[in-house]
Design an enzyme around this catalytic site. Sequence first.
Site: not given
Length: 420
Positions: A131, A194, A241
């Site tokens: 991953n 990915e 964020d």
Amino acid sequence: MNFLENENIIEIDDEVSSEYEAAKILREYPTDTVILNNVKGFDIPIISGICNTRAKIAKSINCEVSQITEKIINASDKPIKVDEFTDFSDYETSEADLNKIPILTHYKRDGGAYITAGVVFARDPETGIQNASIHRMMVLDNKRLAIRIVPRNLYTYFQKAQKIGKDLEIAIAIGMDPAILLASTTSIPIDYNEMDVANAFKDSNLELIKTPNGLEIPKADIILEGKISVTETTPEGPFVDLTDTYDIIRDQPVITLSKMHIVKENPYYHAIIPAGFEHKLLQGLPQEPRIYKSVKNAVPTVETVVLTEGGCCWLHAAISINKQTEGDGKNAIMAALSAHPSLKHAIVVDTDVDVFDPQDVEYAVATRVKADKDIMIVPNVRGSSLDPVAESDGTTTKMGIDATKSFKNIEKFERVSFGE
């Protein structure tokens, strides 16, 4: 970074500090690619903004801006296994030492300096499937990081590692092609890799490096090897964020690094500014295909789905449909809100409205919306943890705006400037 050829780059040669000053300068160039050549105390320049516009991302995957969603869907549905590998001959290898990398401290209340463009590679302890995903990582000292892991694939791998009591081997790659960064953020099944998606983006021309700890990663300017501890945690945060507000402090796992590989010629440290366009687009663009597929099931004539930059590429969507019957707009709204649980507001427009142009979308709201009939309010539903107005239990109120033309007296909505 060969992909930077023919790019307009702003280079700043004045000496800057990696603590606050560099981030402040980079924020002044929200859609430019910027290189800071003279970072105080470091030999490695900082680069930022390599994928802070849709145009740059489209170029990296060889398509037009309007085709990005289609390109992501095709690459995710038909990944191409990588069969080209290279070695570490272009790298200088040493013991890990984060003090040699100009990692930025962005804001005064930050928990520390943060790696923001690091792609973490790991293997499923049970299946061996690899991953790749982007995570923020807070510097603890010259060999340790705190990593924020949310419940996705890496989190699943980490839980499996905890069950068997064995630290999770990882590699962190910094400084890569935007196509690889985009692939690392795609929503694909846990048994997909990915990098095979990235290979599809790159027309089967992606080469990987086999690291000493058994991971297969693309060539990057900086590669770090280490392990995520299955027992050690530490407070991580605060960190700014997507919504340009501080995320909370949480106990998160600790990474201990062992080796560091830095490319010999012209290495750069890639820094993504928190809440900047690079951050928003990399997190938001991969969600657009999921919304598009859901809306297409409800309204097959959907044209385009955009998570807007003004909505942090997370909370607001503009959706274009070729309306066939009354009610299509509201069906599209419901499908969009269910597909992306963090989505808060969805606006549906006709195909004569450019969903990439906020002014054109506002025009549709101004001229085609009758509030008592065209606005849907959905209270007490789960929303985004990043939404500052969400309740403590995670619920919020969502809204859909049907800004499509009514078929009644449709001639009233003809846009004269679109004619001859």
